[in-house]
Design a protein around this motif. Structure first.
Motif, short mmCIF file in Angstrom:
data_model
loop_
_atom_site.label_atom_id
_atom_site.label_comp_id
_atom_site.label_asym_id
_atom_site.label_seq_id
_atom_site.Cartn_x
_atom_site.Cartn_y
_atom_site.Cartn_z
N THR A 132 20.65 46.02 42.80
CA THR A 132 20.80 45.02 41.75
C THR A 132 22.28 44.74 41.56
O THR A 132 23.14 45.40 42.16
CB THR A 132 20.15 45.50 40.45
N THR A 133 22.58 43.77 40.74
CA THR A 133 23.97 43.39 40.48
C THR A 133 24.12 43.14 38.98
O THR A 133 23.13 42.88 38.29
CB THR A 133 24.34 42.11 41.24
N PRO A 134 25.34 43.17 38.49
CA PRO A 134 25.54 42.82 37.07
C PRO A 134 25.02 41.43 36.74
O PRO A 134 24.51 41.20 35.64
CB PRO A 134 27.07 42.91 36.91
N GLU A 135 25.11 40.51 37.70
CA GLU A 135 24.66 39.14 37.46
C GLU A 135 23.15 39.09 37.26
O GLU A 135 22.65 38.37 36.39
CB GLU A 135 25.07 38.24 38.63
N VAL A 136 22.41 39.86 38.09
CA VAL A 136 20.95 39.88 37.96
C VAL A 136 20.54 40.49 36.63
O VAL A 136 19.65 39.98 35.94
CB VAL A 136 20.31 40.66 39.13
N VAL A 137 21.19 41.58 36.24
CA VAL A 137 20.88 42.23 34.96
C VAL A 137 21.15 41.27 33.80
O VAL A 137 20.34 41.14 32.87
CB VAL A 137 21.70 43.52 34.80
N GLU A 138 22.26 40.56 33.86
CA GLU A 138 22.58 39.59 32.81
C GLU A 138 21.56 38.46 32.78
O GLU A 138 21.11 38.03 31.71
CB GLU A 138 23.98 39.03 33.04
N GLN A 139 21.18 37.98 33.96
CA GLN A 139 20.19 36.91 34.06
C GLN A 139 18.86 37.33 33.44
O GLN A 139 18.25 36.58 32.66
CB GLN A 139 20.00 36.51 35.52
N GLU A 140 18.39 38.53 33.78
CA GLU A 140 17.12 39.02 33.24
C GLU A 140 17.19 39.22 31.72
O GLU A 140 16.27 38.88 30.99
CB GLU A 140 16.76 40.35 33.92
N SER A 141 18.31 39.77 31.26
CA SER A 141 18.48 40.02 29.83
C SER A 141 18.51 38.71 29.06
O SER A 141 17.84 38.57 28.02
CB SER A 141 19.76 40.81 29.58
#
Length: 418
Positions: free
Chosen positions: A173-182
């Motif tokens: 995963t990436t910080p961008e994916v985590v931010e997108q999901e959140s």
């Protein structure tokens, strides 16, 4: 002589990109039947579905998606692959067959938590029983794209099927994916919409938030918002203790989040812990003195403690900051009625009805006031208005006690939270 550091590396989990490359190599080499379990979020799964055919162009990749619960995967696969050339079959959405079995302790934010050990989901029982048919009839690499909690179900409730695995992999995963999901979850938030979700849909959202809270790339400043949202979801499934625990975690990280103090008070009130609820509302008002919801909620808690004069004063404060708060006018009327100040109570209900003419609760409460005064004609007229607006609810309201607590309970709770 230098120590052999490679021995130490053997004990370390592979780096995310290394794990992804291991998965690609395994899928390239595999011929015939195989089971691969891939732990990932829905966003990561969708990206993998697009990327895999490009990474392995020599293999024919197909995708079988589910958006609802199923009991028989064999039949679905047989129908899907009929007359198709398939080397790798990606399966997404099997979680929908597990949500109704998930009896987790919602208050604990623990990765991979599950707690239902008393029954086996139908889909997993089916896979245990049919594993030889899958092997004999489908010369395919099955790749299950799953959340971490789903893999735990396979490990503990479908061990026969899971034991044939060719590997378990975690997608990077990436910080961008985590931010997108959140952000997706936070933008979707709407308490009224939460109430309309099925129990399985609510569990799905709870699990999504809990998974996101454990992500290593989740920034600290995002966690209070996620914990607050988790608390709100837990309120909708009547998990009040767990909701309070979630709000408390949010407030440890962000003590000035007044909405969390407010909704914490609501959960305490549902547990009949009114003194604690009032203390929670007082915390809100220290941070935001003009927060009309907290004044209204505080009035409700005071009313439950039969501190009616204080309750009226609290409703008056709510109306001072938001004169068009029809719920506060209605609640104020109820408190006045308890003090046998019926004329003032009727005037308060009239204010609520000026703001919301279809507010059947206020029509019903007003009818009760007239009845207590002996004014049967006016009581019947107002009662008929309530019946016309909501005939089904009227029958339920008619069974409530004369102190009207039952009348307003559902309506109040709908309006209580941020």
């Amino acid at each position: 002589m230098n120590p052999n550091l490679s021995d130490w590396d053997d004990d370390l989990p592979p780096e995310p990109e290394e794990a992804y490359q291991d998965l690609l190599r395994a899928l390239r080499r595999k011929s015939g039947f195989g089971l691969f379990f891939v732990q990932c979020t829905p966003v990561e799964a969708d990206k993998f579905i697009v990327k895999l055919p490009q990474e392995i162009p020599q293999k024919k990749v197909e995708v079988l998606r589910f958006v609802e619960s199923i009991d028989n995967l064999y039949q679905r696969v047989a129908e899907f692959v009929k007359d198709k050339q398939v080397d790798i079959l990606l399966i997404k959405g099997l979680e929908y067959s597990l949500y109704k079995y998930e009896k987790r302790s919602f208050g604990e934010i623990t990765e991979g938590q599950f707690s239902n050990l008393t029954s086996v989901p139908h889909i997993l029982n089916h896979l245990n029983q049919q594993r030889e048919r899958f092997r004999d009839d489908f010369p395919i690499s099955f790749v299950f794209l799953l959340r971490s909690f789903s893999i735990n179900y396979f490990i503990h409730r479908a061990p026969d099927f899971f034991d044939w695995r060719s590997g378990v992999f975690e997608l990077p995963t990436t910080p961008e994916v985590v931010e997108q999901e959140s952000n997706r979850l936070l933008l979707e938030r709407d308490y009224e919409e939460y109430l309309k979700l099925t129990p399985e849909q609510k569990i799905e959202k709870v699990i999504e938030i809990q998974d996101l809270l454990t992500e290593k790339y989740q920034p600290e400043n995002q966690k209070p918002r996620l914990l607050f949202e988790l608390g709100n979801l837990l309120l909708t499934v009547n998990e009040y203790e767990a909701a309070i625990a979630s709000y408390d975690q949010a407030l440890k990280l962000k003590p000035d989040k007044h909405e969390a103090w407010n909704n914490r008070g609501v959960a305490l009130g549902k547990l009949v812990r009114y003194e604690e609820a009032i203390a929670s509302y007082d915390q809100v008002l220290k941070l935001k003195p003009d927060y009309h919801l907290a004044w209204n909620n505080r009035g409700i808690a005071l009313d439950k403690l039969v501190r009616n004069e204080e309750a009226i004063a609290s409703y008056d404060q709510a109306l001072n900051f938001k004169p068009d708060a029809h719920q506060a006018w209605n609640n104020r009327g109820i408190a006045l009625n308890k003090l046998v100040r019926n004329e003032e109570a009727i005037a308060s209900y009239d204010q609520a009805l000026k703001l919301k003419p279809d507010y059947y609760e206020a029509w019903f409460n007003k009818a009760c006031c007239y009845a207590l005064q002996g004014n049967i004609e006016q009581a019947l007229e107002n009662l008929q208005q309530a019946i016309n607006l909501n005939p089904d609810k009227y029958r339920e309201m008619a069974k409530t006690d004369s102190d009207f607590d039952g009348i307003r309970e559902e309506e109040r709770f709908q309006a209580l939270i941020q």
